[in-house]
Design a protein around this motif. Sequence first.
Motif, PDB file in Angstrom:
ATOM      1  N   ASP A  36      45.585 -60.768 -49.995  1.00 41.22           N
ATOM      2  CA  ASP A  36      46.202 -60.163 -51.368  1.00 41.22           C
ATOM      3  C   ASP A  36      47.437 -59.397 -51.331  1.00 41.22           C
ATOM      4  OD1 ASP A  36      43.706 -60.875 -52.398  1.00 41.22           O
ATOM      5  OD2 ASP A  36      42.653 -59.068 -51.851  1.00 41.22           O
ATOM      6  N   LEU A  47      39.319 -54.773 -38.802  1.00 37.41           N
ATOM      7  CA  LEU A  47      37.879 -55.300 -39.574  1.00 37.41           C
ATOM      8  C   LEU A  47      37.461 -56.394 -38.751  1.00 37.41           C
ATOM      9  CD1 LEU A  47      39.286 -54.580 -43.031  1.00 37.41           C
ATOM     10  CD2 LEU A  47      37.104 -53.806 -42.336  1.00 37.41           C
ATOM     11  N   ILE A  90      25.285 -63.734 -49.648  1.00 40.35           N
ATOM     12  CA  ILE A  90      24.857 -62.378 -49.740  1.00 40.35           C
ATOM     13  C   ILE A  90      26.000 -61.533 -49.362  1.00 40.35           C
ATOM     14  CG2 ILE A  90      23.325 -60.583 -48.528  1.00 40.35           C
ATOM     15  CD1 ILE A  90      21.316 -63.079 -47.682  1.00 40.35           C
ATOM     16  N   THR A 117      29.090 -59.119 -52.061  1.00 41.68           N
ATOM     17  CA  THR A 117      30.348 -59.348 -53.013  1.00 41.68           C
ATOM     18  C   THR A 117      31.431 -58.388 -52.781  1.00 41.68           C
ATOM     19  OG1 THR A 117      28.782 -57.536 -54.351  1.00 41.68           O
ATOM     20  CG2 THR A 117      28.369 -60.085 -54.905  1.00 41.68           C
ATOM     21  N   GLY A 118      31.848 -58.188 -51.456  1.00 43.69           N
ATOM     22  CA  GLY A 118      32.984 -57.452 -51.062  1.00 43.69           C
ATOM     23  C   GLY A 118      34.127 -58.281 -51.374  1.00 43.69           C
ATOM     24  N   ALA A 119      35.204 -58.025 -50.901  1.00 44.19           N
ATOM     25  CA  ALA A 119      36.557 -58.778 -50.960  1.00 44.19           C
ATOM     26  C   ALA A 119      36.407 -60.318 -50.562  1.00 44.19           C
ATOM     27  CB  ALA A 119      37.654 -58.204 -50.262  1.00 44.19           C
ATOM     28  N   ARG A 125      24.246 -56.351 -53.781  1.00 40.90           N
ATOM     29  CA  ARG A 125      23.657 -54.921 -53.812  1.00 40.90           C
ATOM     30  C   ARG A 125      24.532 -53.938 -54.763  1.00 40.90           C
ATOM     31  NH1 ARG A 125      21.930 -53.085 -47.801  1.00 40.90           N
ATOM     32  NH2 ARG A 125      24.414 -52.815 -47.712  1.00 40.90           N
ATOM     33  N   THR A 126      25.635 -53.868 -54.252  1.00 44.33           N
ATOM     34  CA  THR A 126      26.391 -53.076 -55.080  1.00 44.33           C
ATOM     35  C   THR A 126      27.587 -53.863 -55.740  1.00 44.33           C
ATOM     36  OG1 THR A 126      26.204 -51.587 -53.260  1.00 44.33           O
ATOM     37  CG2 THR A 126      27.801 -50.879 -54.807  1.00 44.33           C
ATOM     38  N   ARG A 152      36.805 -47.942 -53.899  1.00 44.32           N
ATOM     39  CA  ARG A 152      36.465 -48.793 -52.702  1.00 44.32           C
ATOM     40  C   ARG A 152      37.463 -49.917 -52.806  1.00 44.32           C
ATOM     41  NH1 ARG A 152      30.609 -51.421 -52.656  1.00 44.32           N
ATOM     42  NH2 ARG A 152      29.837 -50.246 -50.916  1.00 44.32           N
ATOM     43  N   THR A 162      28.617 -60.167 -45.406  1.00 39.98           N
ATOM     44  CA  THR A 162      28.493 -58.882 -45.328  1.00 39.98           C
ATOM     45  C   THR A 162      29.115 -58.062 -44.504  1.00 39.98           C
ATOM     46  OG1 THR A 162      26.899 -60.027 -43.344  1.00 39.98           O
ATOM     47  CG2 THR A 162      25.669 -59.101 -45.399  1.00 39.98           C
ATOM     48  N   PHE A 183      32.134 -55.818 -42.187  1.00 43.92           N
ATOM     49  CA  PHE A 183      32.501 -55.481 -40.704  1.00 43.92           C
ATOM     50  C   PHE A 183      31.999 -54.195 -40.549  1.00 43.92           C
ATOM     51  CE2 PHE A 183      35.242 -58.415 -42.419  1.00 43.92           C
ATOM     52  CZ  PHE A 183      35.371 -59.424 -41.514  1.00 43.92           C
ATOM     53  N   TRP A 195      33.493 -49.086 -45.910  1.00 40.20           N
ATOM     54  CA  TRP A 195      33.975 -49.054 -44.602  1.00 40.20           C
ATOM     55  C   TRP A 195      35.047 -47.955 -44.516  1.00 40.20           C
ATOM     56  CZ3 TRP A 195      39.267 -50.155 -43.857  1.00 40.20           C
ATOM     57  CH2 TRP A 195      39.962 -51.112 -44.781  1.00 40.20           C
TER      58      TRP A 195
HETATM   59  P1  NAP Z   1      32.400 -55.571 -47.455  1.00 39.94           P
HETATM   60  O1  NAP Z   1      33.475 -55.071 -48.553  1.00 39.94           O
HETATM   61  O2  NAP Z   1      32.100 -54.536 -46.425  1.00 39.94           O
HETATM   62  O3  NAP Z   1      31.324 -56.334 -48.114  1.00 39.94           O
HETATM   63  C1  NAP Z   1      30.218 -56.470 -47.696  1.00 39.94           C
HETATM   64  C2  NAP Z   1      29.168 -56.947 -48.720  1.00 39.94           C
HETATM   65  O4  NAP Z   1      27.809 -57.222 -48.141  1.00 39.94           O
HETATM   66  C3  NAP Z   1      28.916 -56.005 -49.811  1.00 39.94           C
HETATM   67  O5  NAP Z   1      28.549 -56.215 -51.052  1.00 39.94           O
HETATM   68  C4  NAP Z   1      27.666 -55.185 -49.211  1.00 39.94           C
HETATM   69  O6  NAP Z   1      26.657 -54.324 -50.067  1.00 39.94           O
HETATM   70  C5  NAP Z   1      27.075 -56.325 -48.660  1.00 39.94           C
HETATM   71  N1  NAP Z   1      25.755 -56.185 -47.804  1.00 39.94           N
HETATM   72  C6  NAP Z   1      25.860 -55.913 -46.664  1.00 39.94           C
HETATM   73  N2  NAP Z   1      24.750 -55.870 -45.968  1.00 39.94           N
HETATM   74  C7  NAP Z   1      24.008 -56.330 -46.901  1.00 39.94           C
HETATM   75  C8  NAP Z   1      22.315 -56.479 -46.930  1.00 39.94           C
HETATM   76  N3  NAP Z   1      21.725 -56.166 -45.684  1.00 39.94           N
HETATM   77  N4  NAP Z   1      21.856 -56.917 -48.122  1.00 39.94           N
HETATM   78  C9  NAP Z   1      22.575 -57.116 -49.154  1.00 39.94           C
HETATM   79  N5  NAP Z   1      23.838 -56.983 -49.440  1.00 39.94           N
HETATM   80  C10 NAP Z   1      24.776 -56.379 -48.197  1.00 39.94           C
HETATM   81  O7  NAP Z   1      33.080 -56.569 -46.407  1.00 39.94           O
HETATM   82  P2  NAP Z   1      33.895 -57.756 -46.741  1.00 39.94           P
HETATM   83  O8  NAP Z   1      33.853 -58.486 -48.184  1.00 39.94           O
HETATM   84  O9  NAP Z   1      34.086 -58.701 -45.462  1.00 39.94           O
HETATM   85  O10 NAP Z   1      35.521 -57.062 -46.820  1.00 39.94           O
HETATM   86  C11 NAP Z   1      35.889 -56.075 -45.840  1.00 39.94           C
HETATM   87  C12 NAP Z   1      37.456 -55.719 -45.698  1.00 39.94           C
HETATM   88  O11 NAP Z   1      38.055 -57.052 -45.436  1.00 39.94           O
HETATM   89  C13 NAP Z   1      37.932 -55.660 -47.328  1.00 39.94           C
HETATM   90  O12 NAP Z   1      37.466 -54.517 -47.872  1.00 39.94           O
HETATM   91  C14 NAP Z   1      39.234 -55.995 -47.144  1.00 39.94           C
HETATM   92  O13 NAP Z   1      40.090 -54.786 -46.643  1.00 39.94           O
HETATM   93  C15 NAP Z   1      39.120 -57.164 -46.020  1.00 39.94           C
HETATM   94  N6  NAP Z   1      39.437 -58.436 -46.813  1.00 39.94           N
HETATM   95  C16 NAP Z   1      40.748 -58.699 -47.303  1.00 39.94           C
HETATM   96  C17 NAP Z   1      40.580 -60.003 -47.847  1.00 39.94           C
HETATM   97  C18 NAP Z   1      41.956 -59.989 -48.282  1.00 39.94           C
HETATM   98  O14 NAP Z   1      43.129 -59.608 -48.124  1.00 39.94           O
HETATM   99  N7  NAP Z   1      42.292 -60.769 -49.590  1.00 39.94           N
HETATM  100  C19 NAP Z   1      39.711 -60.577 -48.115  1.00 39.94           C
HETATM  101  C20 NAP Z   1      38.516 -60.328 -47.602  1.00 39.94           C
HETATM  102  C21 NAP Z   1      38.272 -59.278 -46.978  1.00 39.94           C
HETATM  103  P3  NAP Z   1      26.909 -52.863 -50.117  1.00 39.94           P
HETATM  104  O15 NAP Z   1      28.478 -52.766 -51.022  1.00 39.94           O
HETATM  105  O16 NAP Z   1      25.589 -52.439 -51.245  1.00 39.94           O
HETATM  106  O17 NAP Z   1      26.988 -52.199 -48.832  1.00 39.94           O
END
Ligand code: NAP
Length: 545
Positions: free
Chosen positions: A53, A138, A177, A179-181, A202-203, A322, A373, A375, A485
């Motif tokens: 991004d 991450l 499962i 809905t983060g980035a 979930r959120t 977030r 889900t 990191f 995180w």
């Molecule tokens: P994340 O933001 O931590 O999202 C994880 C998702 O999984 C959340 O929606 C979480 O819900 C859900 N989840 C986890 N355990 C669960 C369970 N037991 N049941 C149901 N839902 C569950 O992880 P991410 O999306 O991989 O992103 C991590 C970071 O990586 C980002 O914040 C960003 O910094 C980086 N990233 C960057 C890019 C980019 O540059 N474009 C792209 C992807 C990732 P809850 O919110 O309820 O915990």
Amino acid sequence: MARFDAIIIGAGMSGMYQLIRLRELGMSVRVFEAGTGVGGTWYWNRYPGARFDSESYSYGFSFDPELLQEWSWSEHFAPQPETLRYLNRVAEKYDLQRDIQFNAEVKSAHFTGEGWRVTLADGTAHEARFLITAIGALSAHTLPRIEGIESFRGPSFHTARWPKEGVDFAGKRVAVIGTGATGVQTIQEVAKTAGHLTVFQRTPNWCTPLHNSKITEEEQARIKQSYPEIFARCAETYACFLHTADPRNTFDVSKEEREAFWEKLYASPGFGIWVGNFKDSYTNREANAELSAFIARKIRERVKDPSVAEMLIPKNHGFGTRRVPMETRYYEVYNQPNVELVDSKATPITRITPTGLSTTERDFAFDIIIYATGFDGLTGAFDRIDIRGRDGRSLREDWASGARTLVGMLAEGYPNMLMLLGPHTALGNIPRSIEYNVEWVTALLRHMQANGLAMAEARPEAVEGWMQHVLECSVGLLANEVDSWFTGVNKNVEGRQVRTLSRYSGSAPAYRARGEAIAAGGYAELLFTPACGSVSDPASSSVPA
Ligand code: NAP
């Protein structure tokens, strides 16, 4: 046992650049990398739709002007395959592979009194005077703690362990499962071809448009001429992006002006809406509520079914508290007849079954399950290695209730362990932070070489002082009130249920100023051991800076 001057763990962007710099110091280096190629994040995260991004031209390495001119990014926000190709090109240009051992997962790193002994999963041990962790902020991916996860008979993938050959979703019933980035990028891509897609949220997160586009030839020429200005701009902004906060407060301007400003940001590419907003957006509760209401309106406009729109609008945290996922027609996905959104807070997943999954409400059948889900952020990758410092102390135990560092790069009790992108490093536009970390570490090693110093360690009072600064930077941030995180929370990991001070939330220039001050002061915050043995105190000795 093989011996080196330095062992680097990880061949992502930080490990690669550190290797280049250590070679310049004439050091013998071995990089251990668990994967089969370079690239770290970009090697592992091959899920559909993965891209960064940050504007592409602000993301690449800045240290090689020739490479900047040679490489042409094809899009303003490059997709993962292109970034991986770029990093492979860097590896090829600098012949990095000859010092990298692939398929080499590090299991432990123990301080021996004279340096570090690193043991790999295959049982082989290697020694070096310096241990440099380049393991990513991450990178320690986490699966959900849901019963029956092993029982699913179809293919299932964590997004950070995506198969190289890709996955065909055509006509398949797919579950995502998370809905983060990552989830957002995955969902908007999978929805294009899946027979049916069910999203378990979930959120909800506040997502805003990326507005990606191809780079035209004229733009390319302009970009290549402007690299000095691009990197100079990144060096002065809060988080090293091309965007930085507007100097005004939200209520300094009229409602009409505010709305017009937000409309413009919402229609502009990249992170402007998040990090280029009014400067009090994430500290002033009323300002944040107003901004959140604006984004909520956008979501309602884009999602046809009002009850689905309400599910997609976060209710427990404000916009930007977030990490904001950037999206491309993400909300429109929920207008498609082949997509269903399930509220996993109202009806939690109770178990994964051989044919799909069950929630408290019903059973679902799937052909493919995708775990987006996330990191165990910032410290998770450290926890996965048995790191033992002076007198056998364990980093995992020392950091059990939160990491303690000096500028995110050193820890007390772990001599000659240097961390790239360690906890409390300024994050933001990651390659910019990486380059700074690598250059700081390289300067420290050069200083040690020049002064016959064998060992360096953070002084306890310097760690305390830095932690105090990290705490002060975080005061008043609305993000402190939210699980993510950013605040060290991961519900899927034991010991990560409560918020900790895991992230540096000051500005990148402030972070670098601390680093510069330490170097300019002759590293008085560090305890050095001269090559002959006794502890040297640069604060009171004649060791030159
Ligand atoms: P994340 O933001 O931590 O999202 C994880 C998702 O999984 C959340 O929606 C979480 O819900 C859900 N989840 C986890 N355990 C669960 C369970 N037991 N049941 C149901 N839902 C569950 O992880 P991410 O999306 O991989 O992103 C991590 C970071 O990586 C980002 O914040 C960003 O910094 C980086 N990233 C960057 C890019 C980019 O540059 N474009 C792209 C992807 C990732 P809850 O919110 O309820 O915990």
